[in-house]
Design a protein around this motif. Structure first.
Motif, PDB file in Angstrom:
ATOM      1  N   ILE A   1       0.871  -1.171   0.000  1.00 19.30           N
ATOM      2  CA  ILE A   1       0.000   0.000   0.000  1.00 19.30           C
ATOM      3  C   ILE A   1       0.909   1.222   0.000  1.00 19.30           C
ATOM      4  O   ILE A   1       1.732   1.390   0.901  1.00 19.30           O
ATOM      5  N   MET A   2       0.743   2.072  -1.017  1.00 21.53           N
ATOM      6  CA  MET A   2       1.675   3.184  -1.218  1.00 21.53           C
ATOM      7  C   MET A   2       0.930   4.461  -1.571  1.00 21.53           C
ATOM      8  O   MET A   2      -0.179   4.412  -2.119  1.00 21.53           O
ATOM      9  N   ASN A   3       1.518   5.594  -1.255  1.00 25.74           N
ATOM     10  CA  ASN A   3       1.034   6.873  -1.750  1.00 25.74           C
ATOM     11  C   ASN A   3       1.598   7.064  -3.157  1.00 25.74           C
ATOM     12  O   ASN A   3       2.811   7.210  -3.312  1.00 25.74           O
ATOM     13  N   PRO A   4       0.749   7.076  -4.198  1.00 27.85           N
ATOM     14  CA  PRO A   4       1.282   7.156  -5.567  1.00 27.85           C
ATOM     15  C   PRO A   4       1.872   8.513  -5.911  1.00 27.85           C
ATOM     16  O   PRO A   4       2.581   8.639  -6.914  1.00 27.85           O
ATOM     17  N   GLN A   5       1.598   9.521  -5.084  1.00 28.77           N
ATOM     18  CA  GLN A   5       2.093  10.867  -5.380  1.00 28.77           C
ATOM     19  C   GLN A   5       3.567  11.030  -5.030  1.00 28.77           C
ATOM     20  O   GLN A   5       4.290  11.753  -5.708  1.00 28.77           O
TER      21      GLN A   5
ATOM     22  N   TYR B   1      -6.304   2.134  -7.355  1.00 26.50           N
ATOM     23  CA  TYR B   1      -5.927   3.398  -6.701  1.00 26.50           C
ATOM     24  C   TYR B   1      -7.153   4.300  -6.573  1.00 26.50           C
ATOM     25  O   TYR B   1      -8.088   4.220  -7.371  1.00 26.50           O
ATOM     26  N   PHE B   2      -7.121   5.143  -5.539  1.00 23.03           N
ATOM     27  CA  PHE B   2      -8.299   5.933  -5.199  1.00 23.03           C
ATOM     28  C   PHE B   2      -7.927   7.058  -4.230  1.00 23.03           C
ATOM     29  O   PHE B   2      -6.884   6.972  -3.566  1.00 23.03           O
TER      30      PHE B   2
ATOM     31  N   LYS C   1      -4.814   9.056  -3.146  1.00 27.38           N
ATOM     32  CA  LYS C   1      -4.008   9.056  -1.919  1.00 27.38           C
ATOM     33  C   LYS C   1      -3.360   7.695  -1.694  1.00 27.38           C
ATOM     34  O   LYS C   1      -2.382   7.598  -0.963  1.00 27.38           O
ATOM     35  N   PHE C   2      -3.929   6.662  -2.312  1.00 24.31           N
ATOM     36  CA  PHE C   2      -3.453   5.298  -2.085  1.00 24.31           C
ATOM     37  C   PHE C   2      -3.444   4.517  -3.395  1.00 24.31           C
ATOM     38  O   PHE C   2      -4.333   4.676  -4.228  1.00 24.31           O
TER      39      PHE C   2
END
Length: 570
Positions: free
Chosen positions: A251-255, A522-523, A529-530
């Protein structure tokens, strides 16, 4: 009298100043210049036969509110040692001690028989109550000493990421995970439990000028313990339900690439890792192993085709259920055709291999290679964990079109899970390649800290193409997953499943009965955010990833939305 008093005051002040300078110089001489010699004398004066008490820096989790929670720390206890020359009746001593602590009989008798050996440890990691009880026995030749050891409050939690501390020959240090990656910062040079005032004064000067080039510090991670725990719980449920060989998730922050949770099952207990019979369990498949993930690669290729302008979501082709490329037949998963007028949106909705071959032929070999490589899939991501492996994409150097047709639906190319989530995150964040990472800051013992900075580069696709592929993947969630029943009415979620055959290393082909199931989502989709990536190696009794992963993905998604109080986006 006033003038005389002033003179005397100045003389006294000068004397105090000179004395202070001499004292400081002497302390500097003792601690810094002759520190090693006096340290040895101090060790002989204060040390016990057990040597120095082990010290090491702390690794922290960070909860959603920013508070730090120990993930790897030190805990204190006691150990029992014997002087065999002073043990008169080993059998009797064993009987007395074994009523208080757990002792291995054969080991105790063997150690008690060692003559001319003043120190043999027979029990470690004891509580104060146990130590006090042993001390009260006042047995000649039996001594109690204080000790410290590495302790992981979460037990198995994030075990592959944290790593462990162990011996390599006679050297104790970090061997896997963050313990190894940041071993220099976590190592403590001064493991002496006896620190007096004079040694304290110049200890930092001594280290700075003469010993360490890297400062001692504690490591603060991006891992959120509640999120990590929830992910691991879901992974274990899926593993047990489908008797899966290996299952993992990130689980990662894609930004920005901050990882909130990452785990692999099976895992191990960090506080009892010596019980593991096979050391291979300590390696981290999320960064060290490559797999063919199949259809989760399709959005990467489709995004490239959208970006190149060779297709749109409404572009159609005639799906006959199979297509021949250089005498090789490629089939849809069910070997059925959908007929003429099958759109690119339906290619993603139903994960049609023939449709991706159509996309590859429209895009061309050179552009397909350029777009796929622009996602960084053949490179290491730069994640701050040891032994990272790069992706295997050598098939894209082939002149044969079949290799590119296969790559278009995720076959013949292999990536690490962390490499896969990084590539897919670029679809979510406007075309940026982030560096996945688990460390946000190092807090040094001298009071300073270092905020970790990770570069962001560009993939080939534009922001507009990123938004278009995201819209298509949201449609997959809203209309295709569970026939549309999985749709979240108040949140946009972009998803894609993947089912791939497992490569057979013996025959060089693919196994007929082993599969890898993967799932990415992602959402909130248009300002995510995730991003979640899940995979399972060889699930039993379940044909497709949509069945294996949809419910666990939805559970994780709803947990994150609620836990972080994310506002609805539609």
């Amino acid at each position: 009298m006033t003038y005389s008093f002033l003179i005397r005051s100045r003389i006294i002040l000068l004397g105090i100043t000179i004395f202070s300078l001499i004292l400081i110089a002497k302390l500097f001489l003792v601690q810094v210049v002759q520190g090693d010699a006096y340290s040895q004398l101090a060790d002989r004066q204060y040390s016990t036969p057990s040597g120095d008490i082990y010290e090491r820096g702390t690794i922290f989790f960070t909860n959603k509110g920013g508070q730090l929670m120990a993930a790897a720390t030190q805990t204190a206890g006691f150990k029992i040692a014997i002087d065999p020359d002073k043990i008169i009746d080993a059998e009797s001593v064993y009987q007395k001690l074994s009523k208080i602590i757990v002792l291995d009989y054969n080991n105790f008798i063997m150690r008690a028989a060692k003559v001319n050996d003043p120190y043999e440890e027979v029990a470690t990691r004891l509580s104060k109550a146990e130590a006090d009880a042993v001390s009260l026995l006042k047995i000649p030749g039996v001594s109690v000493f204080k000790e410290k050891w590495r302790f992981y409050p979460g037990g198995t939690l994030a075990s592959h990421t944290l790593g462990l501390v162990g011996y390599k020959n006679t050297e104790l240090g970090g061997r896997y995970g963050l313990e190894r990656q940041y071993n220099t910062e976590l190592t403590r040079d001064n493991n002496n439990p006896y620190v007096n005032f004079f040694a304290e004064v110049f200890s930092n000067i001594n280290k700075t000028l003469f010993k360490r080039e890297v400062k001692e510090g504690d490591v603060v991670t991006t891992l959120e313990p509640q999120v990590e725990n929830f992910l691991e719980k879901k992974l274990m449920e899926v593993k047990e339900k489908y008797q899966i060989d290996s299952v993992g998730g990130i689980i990662m922050n894609p930004q920005d690439g901050s990882i909130y949770a990452m785990s692999v099952k099976p895992d191990f207990n960090l506080n009892d890792f010596s019980q593991e019979k096979n050391s291979s369990i300590f390696s981290n498949p999320l960064v060290e192993n490559v797999l063919e993930f199949g259809s989760v690669v399709k959005p990467l290729i489709m995004a490239g085709a959208l970006d190149a302008g060779v297709v749109t979501s409404e572009t159609t082709y005639n799906d006959q259920g199979e297509v021949t490329v250089e005498k090789y037949k490629i089939f849809n998963f069910d070997k059925k055709g959908r007929g003429p007028g099958t759109s690119m949106q339906e290619v993603l909705n139903q994960s049609l291999n023939t449709g991706m071959v159509f996309v590859e032929q429209k895009l061309g070999k050179e552009k397909l290679r350029d777009y796929l490589l622009s996602y960084g899939v053949k490179d290491k991501t730069g994640i701050d964990l040891p032994n990272e492996t790069s992706g295997l994409v050598s098939n894209l150097n082939s002149p044969r079109e079949i290799e590119y047709a296969n790559a278009a639906f995720g076959q013949g190319v292999a990536f690490t899970p962390v490499g896969m989530i990084r590539a897919l995150a670029s679809l979510a964040n406007g075309g940026n390649l982030v560096v996945p990472h688990v460390v946000k800051k190092i807090v040094y013992n001298d009071g300073t800290s270092k905020e970790m900075k990770y570069p962001i580069t560009r993939a080939k696709i534009t922001k507009q193409s990123s938004e278009e592929i995201t819209r298509m993947l949201v449609t997959v969630m809203d209309k295709a997953i569970k026939g549309g029943l999985a749709k979240l009415e108040r949140f946009s979620v972009a998803v894609k499943t993947g089912t791939a055959q497992v490569a057979d290393n013996i025959t060089g082909g693919y196994s007929e009965d082993k599969y890898i199931h993967s799932f990415v989502g992602y959402f909130p989709a248009y300002d995510p955010k995730f991003i979640i990536f899940l995979y399972a190696v060889n699930p039993k009794g379940v044909p497709y990833a949509a069945t294996t992963w949809t419910d666990p993905f939805l559970a994780i998604t709803k947990f994150l939305l609620n836990y972080y109080e994310i506002p609805p986006d539609r």
